[in-house]
Design a protein around this motif. Sequence first.
Motif, PDB file in Angstrom:
ATOM      1  N   LYS A  28       0.836  -1.198   0.000  1.00  0.00           N
ATOM      2  CA  LYS A  28       0.000   0.000   0.000  1.00  0.00           C
ATOM      3  C   LYS A  28       0.874   1.252   0.000  1.00  0.00           C
ATOM      4  N   GLN A  29       1.937   1.237   0.798  1.00  0.00           N
ATOM      5  CA  GLN A  29       2.836   2.383   0.844  1.00  0.00           C
ATOM      6  C   GLN A  29       3.536   2.584  -0.493  1.00  0.00           C
ATOM      7  N   LEU A  32       1.021   4.143  -2.859  1.00  0.00           N
ATOM      8  CA  LEU A  32       0.802   5.548  -2.533  1.00  0.00           C
ATOM      9  C   LEU A  32       1.994   6.409  -2.943  1.00  0.00           C
ATOM     10  N   GLN A  33       3.215   5.868  -2.802  1.00  0.00           N
ATOM     11  CA  GLN A  33       4.411   6.598  -3.218  1.00  0.00           C
ATOM     12  C   GLN A  33       4.391   6.830  -4.725  1.00  0.00           C
ATOM     13  N   HIS A  36       1.745   9.430  -5.568  1.00  0.00           N
ATOM     14  CA  HIS A  36       2.217  10.768  -5.208  1.00  0.00           C
ATOM     15  C   HIS A  36       3.190  11.290  -6.266  1.00  0.00           C
TER      16      HIS A  36
END
Length: 126
Positions: A28-29, A32-33, A36
């Motif tokens: 998930k991170q 999201l990175q 972004h």
Amino acid sequence: MDQVTINRVTLQPGIRQPITSKQVTSSKQAFLQHLHEATVKTELKVSKHANQRLIERNIHISDAQWQLVSDKVTEARSKGVNDSLVLMDQAALIVSAKNATVITAMDRTEAKNQLFTNIDGTIVLG
């Protein structure tokens, strides 16, 4: 009647490791990175050639106008535009939205007699 013997065989599926919450969080991170990085505004760069044209042609663009151009180029890139013509009151810019770079610049009177090719988007600023 003959007796029939049926042997039961237990099938074992391929061994799989259970997914841990740590792996889910890590994925998930990472997502999201990437999201972004894809959506963050990138600062508009001016190529050496474009900078020379701005100076030679005495074209002055304020910081506020540059910010507006940058914002619109970012918006255009998010819509799939690669190369755009940016028409301003005092100038016409050819901008690589893909690379967030001003390729060349000319004043509006000079732009009236030009043919622009390989452009897949136009940004008109008033």
